[in-house]
Every structure is written in C-alpha cells, then in structure tokens.
Design an enzyme around this catalytic site. Structure first.
Site, PDB file in Angstrom:
ATOM      1  N   ASN A 175       0.923  -1.212   0.126  1.00  0.00           N
ATOM      2  CA  ASN A 175      -0.111  -0.068   0.019  1.00  0.00           C
ATOM      3  C   ASN A 175       0.595   1.147   0.209  1.00  0.00           C
ATOM      4  O   ASN A 175       0.463   2.100  -0.758  1.00  0.00           O
ATOM      5  CB  ASN A 175      -0.830   0.026   1.196  1.00  0.00           C
ATOM      6  CG  ASN A 175      -2.050  -1.328   1.173  1.00  0.00           C
ATOM      7  OD1 ASN A 175      -1.920  -1.910   0.114  1.00  0.00           O
ATOM      8  ND2 ASN A 175      -2.710  -1.192   2.260  1.00  0.00           N
ATOM      9  N   THR A 235     -12.822  38.592 -31.858  1.00  0.00           N
ATOM     10  CA  THR A 235     -13.730  38.253 -30.698  1.00  0.00           C
ATOM     11  C   THR A 235     -14.863  37.469 -31.575  1.00  0.00           C
ATOM     12  O   THR A 235     -15.273  38.058 -32.474  1.00  0.00           O
ATOM     13  CB  THR A 235     -14.053  39.186 -29.752  1.00  0.00           C
ATOM     14  OG1 THR A 235     -14.903  40.416 -30.695  1.00  0.00           O
ATOM     15  CG2 THR A 235     -12.878  40.070 -29.172  1.00  0.00           C
ATOM     16  N   HIS A 236     -15.429  36.545 -30.820  1.00  0.00           N
ATOM     17  CA  HIS A 236     -16.525  35.764 -31.577  1.00  0.00           C
ATOM     18  C   HIS A 236     -15.957  35.263 -32.888  1.00  0.00           C
ATOM     19  O   HIS A 236     -17.096  35.021 -33.695  1.00  0.00           O
ATOM     20  CB  HIS A 236     -17.690  36.700 -31.372  1.00  0.00           C
ATOM     21  CG  HIS A 236     -18.137  37.286 -30.128  1.00  0.00           C
ATOM     22  ND1 HIS A 236     -18.546  36.543 -29.316  1.00  0.00           N
ATOM     23  CD2 HIS A 236     -17.940  38.619 -29.452  1.00  0.00           C
ATOM     24  CE1 HIS A 236     -19.004  37.182 -28.180  1.00  0.00           C
ATOM     25  NE2 HIS A 236     -18.534  38.455 -28.502  1.00  0.00           N
ATOM     26  N   SER A 242      -2.680  13.869 -48.154  1.00  0.00           N
ATOM     27  CA  SER A 242      -3.871  13.132 -48.229  1.00  0.00           C
ATOM     28  C   SER A 242      -3.299  11.918 -49.262  1.00  0.00           C
ATOM     29  O   SER A 242      -2.765  12.138 -50.043  1.00  0.00           O
ATOM     30  CB  SER A 242      -4.796  14.042 -48.938  1.00  0.00           C
ATOM     31  OG  SER A 242      -5.974  13.040 -49.439  1.00  0.00           O
ATOM     32  N   LYS A 256      -3.163  18.368 -50.934  1.00  0.00           N
ATOM     33  CA  LYS A 256      -3.475  18.742 -49.703  1.00  0.00           C
ATOM     34  C   LYS A 256      -2.092  18.954 -48.851  1.00  0.00           C
ATOM     35  O   LYS A 256      -1.150  18.240 -49.188  1.00  0.00           O
ATOM     36  CB  LYS A 256      -4.393  17.709 -48.923  1.00  0.00           C
ATOM     37  CG  LYS A 256      -5.739  17.507 -49.516  1.00  0.00           C
ATOM     38  CD  LYS A 256      -6.391  19.023 -49.222  1.00  0.00           C
ATOM     39  CE  LYS A 256      -6.735  19.230 -47.870  1.00  0.00           C
ATOM     40  NZ  LYS A 256      -7.660  18.171 -46.958  1.00  0.00           N
ATOM     41  N   ASN A 267      -1.930  19.351 -44.657  1.00  0.00           N
ATOM     42  CA  ASN A 267      -2.717  19.155 -43.536  1.00  0.00           C
ATOM     43  C   ASN A 267      -1.837  19.484 -42.086  1.00  0.00           C
ATOM     44  O   ASN A 267      -0.873  19.057 -42.145  1.00  0.00           O
ATOM     45  CB  ASN A 267      -3.400  17.819 -43.518  1.00  0.00           C
ATOM     46  CG  ASN A 267      -4.084  17.460 -44.575  1.00  0.00           C
ATOM     47  OD1 ASN A 267      -4.934  18.585 -45.187  1.00  0.00           O
ATOM     48  ND2 ASN A 267      -4.333  16.497 -44.816  1.00  0.00           N
ATOM     49  N   GLU A 325      -4.385  18.738 -35.107  1.00  0.00           N
ATOM     50  CA  GLU A 325      -5.609  18.007 -34.860  1.00  0.00           C
ATOM     51  C   GLU A 325      -5.304  16.706 -34.038  1.00  0.00           C
ATOM     52  O   GLU A 325      -6.072  16.680 -33.040  1.00  0.00           O
ATOM     53  CB  GLU A 325      -6.033  17.340 -36.393  1.00  0.00           C
ATOM     54  CG  GLU A 325      -6.568  18.360 -37.460  1.00  0.00           C
ATOM     55  CD  GLU A 325      -6.826  17.485 -38.650  1.00  0.00           C
ATOM     56  OE1 GLU A 325      -7.177  16.342 -38.611  1.00  0.00           O
ATOM     57  OE2 GLU A 325      -6.943  18.448 -39.642  1.00  0.00           O
ATOM     58  N   TYR A 350      -6.634   2.241   1.844  1.00  0.00           N
ATOM     59  CA  TYR A 350      -6.148   1.683   0.304  1.00  0.00           C
ATOM     60  C   TYR A 350      -7.392   0.695  -0.095  1.00  0.00           C
ATOM     61  O   TYR A 350      -7.600   0.003   0.777  1.00  0.00           O
ATOM     62  CB  TYR A 350      -4.904   0.997   0.359  1.00  0.00           C
ATOM     63  CG  TYR A 350      -4.595   0.397  -0.973  1.00  0.00           C
ATOM     64  CD1 TYR A 350      -3.871   1.307  -1.783  1.00  0.00           C
ATOM     65  CD2 TYR A 350      -4.885  -0.980  -1.195  1.00  0.00           C
ATOM     66  CE1 TYR A 350      -3.538   0.967  -3.001  1.00  0.00           C
ATOM     67  CE2 TYR A 350      -4.409  -1.255  -2.623  1.00  0.00           C
ATOM     68  CZ  TYR A 350      -3.931  -0.383  -3.498  1.00  0.00           C
ATOM     69  OH  TYR A 350      -3.478  -0.792  -4.647  1.00  0.00           O
ATOM     70  N   LYS A 355      -2.647   4.870 -11.859  1.00  0.00           N
ATOM     71  CA  LYS A 355      -1.778   4.702 -12.692  1.00  0.00           C
ATOM     72  C   LYS A 355      -2.052   4.679 -14.322  1.00  0.00           C
ATOM     73  O   LYS A 355      -1.310   5.310 -14.869  1.00  0.00           O
ATOM     74  CB  LYS A 355      -0.780   3.356 -12.607  1.00  0.00           C
ATOM     75  CG  LYS A 355       0.035   3.514 -11.202  1.00  0.00           C
ATOM     76  CD  LYS A 355       0.541   2.314 -10.745  1.00  0.00           C
ATOM     77  CE  LYS A 355      -0.376   1.240 -10.110  1.00  0.00           C
ATOM     78  NZ  LYS A 355      -0.897   1.630  -8.949  1.00  0.00           N
TER      79      LYS A 355
END
Length: 481
Positions: free
Chosen positions: A113, A158-159, A280, A286, A288, A293, A320, A328
């Site tokens: 423990n 903004t926005h 791609s 492409k 990317n 991402e 415990y 973990k």
C-alpha cells in the site's frame, strides 16, 4: 520456468484462480515504475538497518543487488514474469533469486500500500520536470516567433469576427502566458505533494520503519506524510496532476485551433513547414495540419483521464482499496500523451512561416478600426454612447460605398457628422491603433517587448526548477541506476 512469488496467501487453503490472477495482475505499462520501486526499496533497506533488522553488510548487499536489478531491467536483461502480480512482486522475486532468504528480509515494516503510493508519486514528481521541460520547449518556439513579429500588425478577433488590430507577437504571447501558468501549476503541485508515503505501511504506520523522515529525505521529499491513512488512501495528488496535464492540453488545443485557421487557404497567415505537415492519400494537393488536429484530439483523452480519476475516488472508504490501481492508467496516459504532443507542436510553431503581407492586408478587414473613431471622439469630449452611434453611422456609410474606414476622405467624414474632422485619418491605421494600446498588458510594440523581457525571466526560473530536482530521475530508462 520462473517460480511464482506471492506477497500474500499464507492463510489461504487453495491457490488463486487463473481468472483472479488475470484480473489482479498489473498492466504491463505499470512495470515502468521498477526503477522507482528499486530506489524506494534501497531507502527502506537502510531503514531496516537503522531498526536493527539488517546488518551493515546485509544492507549493502541488498542495495547493491537492487541497483543491479534496475540496470538489468532497463537494459532488457531482466523482465517481469507472467506470474509477477505487480512491480513489487517482480522486484522481490528478482532480489530473492540473487540473494536467497536475505532478499526476503526487505519486506519487513512495509506494505504494497505505501509502496504503490510512493512509486507513483516519485514517478510523477520526476514526470513533472519532464513535462515542464517539454512545455518550455513550446514556449521557446512561441517566443522565437514572437520576437520576429513584435511590430507585425494582424487582425484580432472576438467571437471569431474581426475586432481590432493587434500585433501578431501579442497574439502568440497570449498562448505563452497560459502555458506559463501550466508550468507554475506543476511547481505548485510539486510543492504541495512533496511528502513521502513510506512508513505508512498498510494504513496504521509501521512498527519497524520508524524514521520515515530519513527515508523521505533520501528520496527527495520534504518530509513524510502526516497521517498514515491519508498517505495510502489519498490520490488527490494524482487527480491534481492529471488536471494540470488536461488543462495544459486544453491550452494546446486552443493554440492548435488557431493554427488550423491561420494555415487555412481562407486565412493564409502562416505556411507550415513540409516536415511538420501531412498530405492526403487521395488528394495530392493537400497539406494538412495533422499535428494540430492530433493535439486537439488528445485533449479529449486527457479530460477523460481526469474524469476517470475523480470518479474512482468519489466514494472510496478512506484507506487503500484496489480501485486505486486505476490511478496509474490515467496518470501514465496523461503524461505519455503530452510528452509526444509537445515536441511535435513546438516544431510546428518554430518552423512555420508567417505571411506578414497577408496579416497586414487583413488587419483592417471588417472595420477593425471602428473603435479608433469612437475613442477619437471621446477624447474630444463626445460622450461615448454618442460616439458609438456616430461610429456606427460611419461604418454604414462605408458599407454603402464599399470602402474601409481608412479609405474615407475629409469630405466623407463631414458628410456623416461635422465633428469628424480630417485629423481623424491620422488614427485610422493599424499601426496607430496598436501603438495607442500602450497600457499594461496592451498590444503596443513597446509593451509587447516588455512582456517578452518579463516572460524570458519567468521561463528561466521555470527551467531552473525543472533541472534542480534531487529525487530519483529515471523517467528516461537510459538514466536508470
């Protein structure tokens, strides 16, 4: 065949079923704690020598054998057996195989423990420094780009709508400030949890290992835990570590989201280096931002790790419980994810080419200089509410004519409102707009340079902390004893 080692079972009449052992056996990733378990075991051996259970020669034999076990494990010469229930069983089996009955003496005065709590805490204290170093690598990339673009004007949003001009360095340093706090959170986490669980044993403390203060010092802690039940039953240090990691990844995800926009054809603010972009399988043209991402996707995982940890803890009786083995999985996943994400994202940021021409061209799109008109009127005594209305009328005038505010003539100003004098044109440039924001924290180039200077000092402090740790540092297997 390796003879199974069991750390329990003396009161049982039959051996554990294979089904039980499959469920109970630690995941293979948990054996990464071997070096930390070894280091704690060496400290415990010296504790047993102080208690009179080991002679000096026996203690030396055990500590030497433990060091050899760690080296052999990380060299691939020693591996856990399928019958090793966990890292503690593995280390004891290897020790007994080398020293015979002497190796079995090490178990006195401790429990799995307090070992389990201690191994993970040592790992995370080490991991916090590795994570800080990786975050600082991204900071270096952000600072490097910012230094080149202190005076580069860009549209601020903004926005997700054009708002006001800013310097591109100021936009980059906004992300640097969030990451600065992430490293500070790691430092604060480490200060709060720099206490050793060793000596807590199962839950009541040890009747043999009575100098937990000395073993704590050997392992780089500030001292032992104050309460033995808390020492083995709490995992708020894991939950907090995973929160810091998740928060950091959320910050990285926000940076990644902006990189998507900046590198898109529609924005065209930055061009990604070929070595930090992908293509791609069907569309040859492409390029990317896959790193961004993947960074964004990992944030979802880390939020899940945090949810797992908190849910695991919410109804546990306070001591415990085997539920805590899930700590973990969450902690390893959080740390492993960030240590892969951060170098890739840092490389992407460091190598991207900033299209200053596109930034300058878009800096005034969407009437981003409108606030300059309202401020100019306010400085001349016009109440801001009225200045706001006049500026709105001026924007409507521009929309009707299909021009920007910076394209208007003195006659155009007067046609909207006689208080709009020709000198208004002097403030209707993005350079003038950013220069005017010269208060603390503003986007004016001189303020940005000062921000950079202060940031470098803070980063140096954080870097010094990340390398000053005096506890076990074996996260990189090549550094094992």
């Amino acid at each position: 065949m390796t003879k199974p080692t069991m750390l329990w079972g003396g009161r049982f009449r039959s051996p554990p079923s294979p089904d039980l052992m499959r469920l109970s056996r630690a995941d293979s990733s948990f054996f990464r704690l071997t070096a930390y378990d070894v280091e704690a075991s060496r400290a415990h051996a010296r504790e047993l020598e102080r208690a009179g259970l080991l002679t000096g020669a026996e203690c030396a034999a055990i500590t030497d054998a433990l060091g050899a076990i760690a080296r052999d494990f990380h060299a691939g010469a020693l591996e856990p057996a399928p019958t090793d229930e966990d890292v503690h069983t593995f280390v004891e089996r290897a020790l007994v195989a080398r020293l015979g009955p002497l190796g079995g003496k090490l178990r006195a005065g401790r429990s799995r423990n307090d070992q389990a709590a201690n191994d993970l805490k040592l790992y995370l204290r080490d991991g916090a420094r590795h994570l800080a170093a990786a975050l600082l690598g991204l900071q270096d990339a952000l600072v490097g780009q910012a230094e080149r673009h202190v005076e580069t004007v860009a549209p601020g949003f903004t926005h997700l709508q054009p708002a006001q001009p800013v310097t591109f360095a100021h936009q980059l340093l906004a992300h640097a400030q969030t990451i600065l706090r992430d490293v500070d959170r790691l430092r604060d986490w480490d200060r709060r949890h720099a206490t050793s669980p060793l000596g807590a044993a199962a839950l009541a403390g040890s009747a043999i290992a009575l100098r937990a203060d000395l073993s704590a010092a050997e392992l780089g802690y500030d001292g032992p835990c104050e309460n033995s039940i808390d020492a083995v039953g709490s995992r708020d240090h894991v939950a907090e570590f995973v929160f810091v990691a998740a928060m950091a990844n959320v910050h990285l995800s926000r940076l990644a989201e902006e990189i998507f926009l900046w590198s898109s054809r529609q924005f065209g603010w930055v061009e990604l280096h070929d070595s930090y972009a992908t293509g791609s399988s069907i569309m040859p043209q492409k390029k990317n931002a896959d790193i961004a991402e993947l960074t964004r996707g990992r944030a979802a995982r880390l939020i899940g790790d945090l949810s797992t940890t908190l849910t695991m803890l919410k109804a546990l009786p306070f001591a415990y419980n085997r539920d805590l083995v899930e700590d973990k999985r969450a902690a390893f996943d959080a740390l492993d994810s960030l240590l892969v994400v951060l170098p890739a994202l840092a490389g992407l940021v460091a190598t991207m080419t900033v299209r200053t021409d596109r930034l300058a061209a878009q800096a005034t799109d969407g009437f981003t200089l409108a606030t300059e008109v309202a401020d100019w009127l306010s400085r001349r005594g016009v109440p801001f509410a009225e200045a706001h209305e006049i500026t709105g009328a001026l924007v409507q005038f521009c929309e009707h004519k299909g021009v920007g505010l910076q394209d208007l003539s003195a006659e155009d100003f007067a046609a909207v409102d006689p208080r709009l004098e020709a000198s208004l044109a002097d403030v209707l440039t993005p350079e003038a707009a950013v220069a005017a924001r010269s208060g603390p924290g503003g986007t004016a180039p001189e303020r940005v340079r000062e921000q950079l200077d202060r940031l470098r000092v803070r980063l140096d402090e954080q870097r010094a902390w990340s390398v000053a740790y005096e506890g076990p540092r074996y996260l990189d297997p090549r550094e094992a004893p």
